[in-house]
Scaffold this motif. Sequence first.
Motif, PDB file in Angstrom:
ATOM      1  N   LEU A   1      15.054  27.374  28.857  1.00 51.93           N
ATOM      2  CA  LEU A   1      15.243  26.834  27.508  1.00 51.93           C
ATOM      3  C   LEU A   1      16.513  26.003  27.381  1.00 51.93           C
ATOM      4  O   LEU A   1      16.855  25.589  26.270  1.00 51.93           O
ATOM      5  N   TRP A   2      17.193  25.758  28.496  1.00 54.64           N
ATOM      6  CA  TRP A   2      18.498  25.099  28.408  1.00 54.64           C
ATOM      7  C   TRP A   2      18.411  23.675  27.873  1.00 54.64           C
ATOM      8  O   TRP A   2      19.363  23.173  27.280  1.00 54.64           O
TER       9      TRP A   2
ATOM     10  N   ASP B   1      14.667  34.569  21.183  1.00 48.74           N
ATOM     11  CA  ASP B   1      15.339  33.432  21.802  1.00 48.74           C
ATOM     12  C   ASP B   1      15.966  32.559  20.730  1.00 48.74           C
ATOM     13  O   ASP B   1      15.323  32.244  19.721  1.00 48.74           O
ATOM     14  N   THR B   2      17.206  32.155  20.978  1.00 46.14           N
ATOM     15  CA  THR B   2      17.911  31.285  20.041  1.00 46.14           C
ATOM     16  C   THR B   2      18.584  30.165  20.822  1.00 46.14           C
ATOM     17  O   THR B   2      19.290  30.431  21.798  1.00 46.14           O
ATOM     18  N   THR B   3      18.352  28.939  20.393  1.00 45.19           N
ATOM     19  CA  THR B   3      18.965  27.774  21.019  1.00 45.19           C
ATOM     20  C   THR B   3      19.757  27.010  19.976  1.00 45.19           C
ATOM     21  O   THR B   3      19.634  27.247  18.771  1.00 45.19           O
TER      22      THR B   3
ATOM     23  N   LEU C   1      27.377  27.826  26.479  1.00 44.11           N
ATOM     24  CA  LEU C   1      26.617  27.717  25.238  1.00 44.11           C
ATOM     25  C   LEU C   1      27.506  27.985  24.025  1.00 44.11           C
ATOM     26  O   LEU C   1      27.446  27.260  23.021  1.00 44.11           O
TER      27      LEU C   1
ATOM     28  N   ILE D   1      16.853  31.808  29.859  1.00 46.29           N
ATOM     29  CA  ILE D   1      17.845  30.917  29.264  1.00 46.29           C
ATOM     30  C   ILE D   1      17.940  29.613  30.030  1.00 46.29           C
ATOM     31  O   ILE D   1      18.198  28.549  29.460  1.00 46.29           O
TER      32      ILE D   1
ATOM     33  N   GLN E   1      11.314  21.328  30.191  1.00 43.57           N
ATOM     34  CA  GLN E   1      12.320  21.931  31.046  1.00 43.57           C
ATOM     35  C   GLN E   1      12.426  21.090  32.314  1.00 43.57           C
ATOM     36  O   GLN E   1      11.527  20.314  32.641  1.00 43.57           O
TER      37      GLN E   1
ATOM     38  N   PHE F   1      17.010  22.614  25.349  1.00 42.81           N
ATOM     39  CA  PHE F   1      17.155  22.630  23.893  1.00 42.81           C
ATOM     40  C   PHE F   1      18.574  23.002  23.460  1.00 42.81           C
ATOM     41  O   PHE F   1      18.845  23.038  22.270  1.00 42.81           O
ATOM     42  N   ASN F   2      19.445  23.280  24.439  1.00 47.23           N
ATOM     43  CA  ASN F   2      20.863  23.490  24.152  1.00 47.23           C
ATOM     44  C   ASN F   2      21.704  22.272  24.484  1.00 47.23           C
ATOM     45  O   ASN F   2      22.917  22.295  24.239  1.00 47.23           O
TER      46      ASN F   2
ATOM     47  N   LYS G   1      28.411  25.320  21.138  1.00 48.18           N
ATOM     48  CA  LYS G   1      28.071  25.665  19.760  1.00 48.18           C
ATOM     49  C   LYS G   1      29.294  25.563  18.857  1.00 48.18           C
ATOM     50  O   LYS G   1      29.220  25.016  17.739  1.00 48.18           O
TER      51      LYS G   1
END
Length: 495
Positions: free
Chosen positions: A235-236, A263-265, A132, A232, A194, A238-239, A136
Amino acid sequence: MASDSPDDDGTDAGLVARSGDGDNAQPYSISEISSLLKRTVEDRFGFVRLRGELSGVKRAASGHLYAALKDDKAVLDAVMWRGNCQRLPFAPEDGLEVIATGKLTTFPGRSKYQIVIERMELAGEGALLALLERTKARLEAEGLFASSRKRALPYLPRTIGVVTSPTGAVIRDILHRLADRFPSRVIVWPVLVQGKGSADQLAAAVRGFSDLPEGHPDRPDLVIVARGGGSIEDLWSFNEEVVVRAIAECSIPTISAVGHETDTTLADYAADRRAPTPTAAAELAVPVRAELAATLADLAHRQRQCALRPVALGRERLEARVGRLPRPEALLQGPAQRLDDAGERLRRALRDRAGKGREALGLLRLSPAMLQRGFRDARLALDRQRLDPALVVRPIAERRAALDALARLAEQLHPDRPLERGYVRVMDGAGRTLTRRADAAAQDRLVLKFHDGELGATPQGAEGPKPRSSPPSPGKPARAKRSSEPPRRQSDLFE
């Protein structure tokens, strides 16, 4: 020439290979031994799970993936065929620690052994976070997360597009919150949030809203990408890079509402605004209708106050100025008192002149010498009295004071003074002030006098012919022209 002496190990060595008595070990070809090794390795290591760090990752034009798995002491080549690559939930990169499942085999063409990977997973949450962070950093270097790309959200969107699962609690929370704050039209684009294929569906939904032409009835003014909380891994999607690029390239302002507040994506960085929860996204999307109504009512009240304020201030100023104007009887008190004083002085002067005249007539009965001497003395006395400066200066000072008072009064009562307060003086062509509508309608042309100049005007709605000039009213005498001659002095009784 061959030697017949035996070798040191007891076997005979020669230039030409010969099979000895009882020797049944036939030599293998390279292909045969390679095939034997391949079958042996595959039978022995037909299913293995290896943990290592990816290195030298590259994709061939055919879609196959080639890499190497390594640790601090050894390196093992790896290959993953195209069908298995398409099912990968992440993009392999150099430096990722993974767990690869597959079988060991050999590659006879190069006398190397390798692992054929059927499934590959990240080795724990730490490796997932490392991937991640690398993704990023790469996207941030491209400028996808720059604050200059962020757009302001529309204040009151007419249509809101929501990209989320249609069966979860997220869409119900968003619709319920929108109904409480400001009911709006909502278009839901159902997607998987998901699992396999969810990233492609999310990217396709965002691009689908963005590709709608301007003016299309279903084109939203705002897009919300939402999902409930989870791990995580949940929610992957959205990454994924495809989702992040779709949100960053969307032509419509977007709100990312993925997971809970902690949570942060990467989708949060690419969106124009991040909401901690889907419910908070609905609160960011629309204002509160009750608050808008209260704001409009307050603005309407302030508008009325602004309109009435000048009128109230003007009324207060007018009343204050009217209160400062003197009363008519107060204006006449000074002149009336001076008139009474002048009348009294006139009576005393007439009596004094009459007495002196009698005395002068009494001198006529005297002798001519005495009469002449007395007349000369009286004449000199009268001349001295007549030439006394006080007799000339005092009346002039009194008349000057009276004239100054009248000038101040005339200045205060001048008809042009109210012009500075917004009034207009209406005059005819001769400069006479008109106070009646009928008089104004009878004129061919009017002159409107403002405090900074005059303006010509033509009366409307006048009936009958209009005379060129208005004669003076019969009940009012014509204003006498002010004579330039000095006022006649009262004759002396002795002159």
